[in-house]
Write a protein that holds these residues in place. Structure first.
Motif, PDB file in Angstrom:
ATOM      1  N   LEU A   9      15.065  40.809  12.781  1.00  0.00           N
ATOM      2  CA  LEU A   9      13.977  40.243  13.578  1.00  0.00           C
ATOM      3  C   LEU A   9      13.513  41.204  14.676  1.00  0.00           C
ATOM      4  CD1 LEU A   9      12.291  37.632  14.180  1.00  0.00           C
ATOM      5  CD2 LEU A   9      14.053  37.052  15.836  1.00  0.00           C
ATOM      6  N   GLU A  10      14.474  41.785  15.391  1.00  0.00           N
ATOM      7  CA  GLU A  10      14.143  42.671  16.502  1.00  0.00           C
ATOM      8  C   GLU A  10      13.374  43.901  16.016  1.00  0.00           C
ATOM      9  OE1 GLU A  10      17.101  41.430  15.903  1.00  0.00           O
ATOM     10  OE2 GLU A  10      17.348  40.017  17.577  1.00  0.00           O
ATOM     11  N   PHE A  11      13.748  44.404  14.836  1.00  0.00           N
ATOM     12  CA  PHE A  11      13.087  45.585  14.285  1.00  0.00           C
ATOM     13  C   PHE A  11      11.644  45.256  13.892  1.00  0.00           C
ATOM     14  CE2 PHE A  11      11.845  48.209  10.626  1.00  0.00           C
ATOM     15  CZ  PHE A  11      11.983  49.478  11.190  1.00  0.00           C
ATOM     16  N   ILE A  12      11.453  44.107  13.263  1.00  0.00           N
ATOM     17  CA  ILE A  12      10.100  43.682  12.863  1.00  0.00           C
ATOM     18  C   ILE A  12       9.212  43.553  14.094  1.00  0.00           C
ATOM     19  CG2 ILE A  12       8.736  41.821  11.833  1.00  0.00           C
ATOM     20  CD1 ILE A  12      11.164  41.218  10.045  1.00  0.00           C
ATOM     21  N   GLU A  13       9.727  42.906  15.116  1.00  0.00           N
ATOM     22  CA  GLU A  13       8.958  42.717  16.351  1.00  0.00           C
ATOM     23  C   GLU A  13       8.612  44.058  16.986  1.00  0.00           C
ATOM     24  OE1 GLU A  13       9.188  40.086  20.485  1.00  0.00           O
ATOM     25  OE2 GLU A  13      11.009  40.467  19.333  1.00  0.00           O
ATOM     26  N   GLU A  14       9.585  44.968  17.018  1.00  0.00           N
ATOM     27  CA  GLU A  14       9.369  46.281  17.637  1.00  0.00           C
ATOM     28  C   GLU A  14       8.304  47.073  16.888  1.00  0.00           C
ATOM     29  OE1 GLU A  14      11.895  50.356  18.669  1.00  0.00           O
ATOM     30  OE2 GLU A  14      12.930  48.579  17.945  1.00  0.00           O
ATOM     31  N   VAL A  15       8.382  47.085  15.557  1.00  0.00           N
ATOM     32  CA  VAL A  15       7.421  47.840  14.744  1.00  0.00           C
ATOM     33  C   VAL A  15       6.007  47.301  14.928  1.00  0.00           C
ATOM     34  CG1 VAL A  15       6.691  48.359  12.378  1.00  0.00           C
ATOM     35  CG2 VAL A  15       9.088  48.603  13.016  1.00  0.00           C
ATOM     36  N   LEU A  16       5.854  45.991  14.855  1.00  0.00           N
ATOM     37  CA  LEU A  16       4.522  45.379  14.968  1.00  0.00           C
ATOM     38  C   LEU A  16       3.932  45.558  16.363  1.00  0.00           C
ATOM     39  CD1 LEU A  16       5.023  42.079  12.914  1.00  0.00           C
ATOM     40  CD2 LEU A  16       3.960  44.217  12.170  1.00  0.00           C
ATOM     41  N   LEU A  17       4.767  45.428  17.394  1.00  0.00           N
ATOM     42  CA  LEU A  17       4.274  45.635  18.762  1.00  0.00           C
ATOM     43  C   LEU A  17       3.909  47.090  19.010  1.00  0.00           C
ATOM     44  CD1 LEU A  17       6.663  43.346  20.862  1.00  0.00           C
ATOM     45  CD2 LEU A  17       4.231  42.994  20.412  1.00  0.00           C
ATOM     46  N   ASP A  18       4.673  48.002  18.413  1.00  0.00           N
ATOM     47  CA  ASP A  18       4.348  49.434  18.531  1.00  0.00           C
ATOM     48  C   ASP A  18       3.006  49.734  17.878  1.00  0.00           C
ATOM     49  OD1 ASP A  18       6.617  50.021  19.924  1.00  0.00           O
ATOM     50  OD2 ASP A  18       7.739  50.837  18.216  1.00  0.00           O
TER      51      ASP A  18
END
Length: 265
Positions: free
Chosen positions: A120-129
Motif C-alpha cells: 500500500l505504501e509503495f502504491i501511494e508513494e508512486v502515485l503521489l510522486d
C-alpha cells in the motif's frame, strides 16, 4: 472556447474604443511594432528557458485554447465505487478487466499495481510522486506564459522609444511627425495588450487546468487506496463525495438514489 471568446471580446473592445476616441484603426497596421513586441517576446522567452521547454509552447497554447477533456469527479467516483463493488464480490484480481479497458493511464497504473500486489505504501508513494512530477511540468509551462506577459509590456515601452527616436527625424514635417508618434505608441498598445490580455490570462488558464487535473488524480489515489484496504462501496462513496462541490454533489446523490431505486424495482 472561453479563451477564444475572451480574445474576440478584447479585440472588439479595443477596436470600438479606438473609434470612439477618434483614433483610426488603420494605425494598428504597423509591422515594425508587431515585430518588436512578438519577436522580442519570443527572443526573451528563448533566453530565459531551455529550447526543450520552449518547444512545448505550441502544445501548451493548444491546451489553453482547447481544454483537455477529463472525466468529471462524479464519473470518477462512480468508476471507483464500481471497482470497489467488484473487488468485494470477486476479489482484487477481477479488476484486471477494468484496468485493460480504461483509457486513463493514471487510473490504469494504480489498478495494475493493486492487482500485482504491491504494498500500500509503495502504491501511494508512486502515485503521489507522479502527481508531483505533473505539477512541476505544468508550473514550468505556465511560467513560460507568465514570463512572456512580463516581457511584452516592457518591450512595448522599448518599441515606443524606438518610434520616438525615429520621429525626431521628422521634426520639420508636422504631418509625418504626428504619424511617427502615433506609430510609436502602437508598440506600447500591443505590448500591454499581449501581456495582460493574452499571456497572463493564458498562464492562469493553464494553472487552473493543472489544478483541476491534480484534484482528479488525488481523488483517484484516495479511492484506489481505499479499495486496496477493503473499504465498502457505500463507505467509499461517502468518503469521496467530499471532493465534489455542493451543487454537483446533490446531482450525484440524486443520480445514485435513482440508480438504487431502479435496481430495487
Amino acid at each position: 472556447m472561453s479563451s477564444i471568446i475572451g480574445i474576440i471580446i478584447a479585440l472588439l473592445a479595443i477596436g470600438i474604443g479606438m473609434v470612439l476616441k477618434g483614433a483610426s484603426l488603420a494605425a494598428l497596421y504597423n509591422p515594425a511594432a508587431y515585430l518588436i513586441i512578438f519577436g522580442g517576446t519570443a527572443a526573451a522567452v528563448l533566453i530565459a528557458f531551455p529550447l526543450s521547454e520552449f518547444k512545448k509552447f505550441p502544445i501548451l497554447l493548444k491546451i489553453a485554447f482547447i481544454e483537455p477533456k477529463l472525466p468529471s469527479k462524479s464519473d470518477q467516483i462512480s468508476s471507483l465505487v464500481e471497482c470497489s463493488e467488484i473487488a468485494k464480490k470477486e476479489g482484487i484480481l477481477a479488476l484486471e478487466e477494468i484496468s485493460n479497458n480504461t483509457k486513463d493511464p493514471f487510473f490504469k497504473k494504480g489498478l495494475e499495481m493493486i492487482i500485482d500486489g504491491y504494498e500500500l505504501e509503495f502504491i501511494e508513494e508512486v502515485l503521489l510522486d507522479e502527481v508531483a512530477a505533473i505539477d512541476k511540468r505544468h508550473k514550468t509551462g505556465a511560467l513560460i506564459f507568465t514570463q512572456a506577459g512580463t516581457y511584452a509590456p516592457t518591450l512595448g515601452v522599448l518599441g515606443a522609444v524606438i518610434g520616438l527616436v525615429a520621429s525626431l527625424g521628422n521634426l520639420n514635417d508636422v504631418e509625418k511627425l504626428g504619424h511617427s508618434i502615433s506609430a510609436a505608441f502602437i508598440a506600447t498598445l500591443l505590448g500591454i495588450f499581449s501581456g495582460y490580455v493574452l499571456w497572463h490570462p493564458l498562464a492562469n488558464k493553464l494553472k487552473r487546468i493543472s489544478k483541476k487535473e491534480q484534484e482528479l488524480k488525488l481523488l483517484t489515489i484516495e479511492g484506489l487506496l481505499a479499495i486496496y484496504r477493503g473499504v465498502s462501496p457505500s463507505a467509499l462513496e461517502k468518503k469521496l463525495v467530499v471532493y465534489i462541490d455542493p451543487k454537483e454533489r446533490k446531482k450525484f446523490e440524486k443520480k445514485t438514489e435513482d440508480d438504487v431505486n431502479e435496481q430495487i424495482a
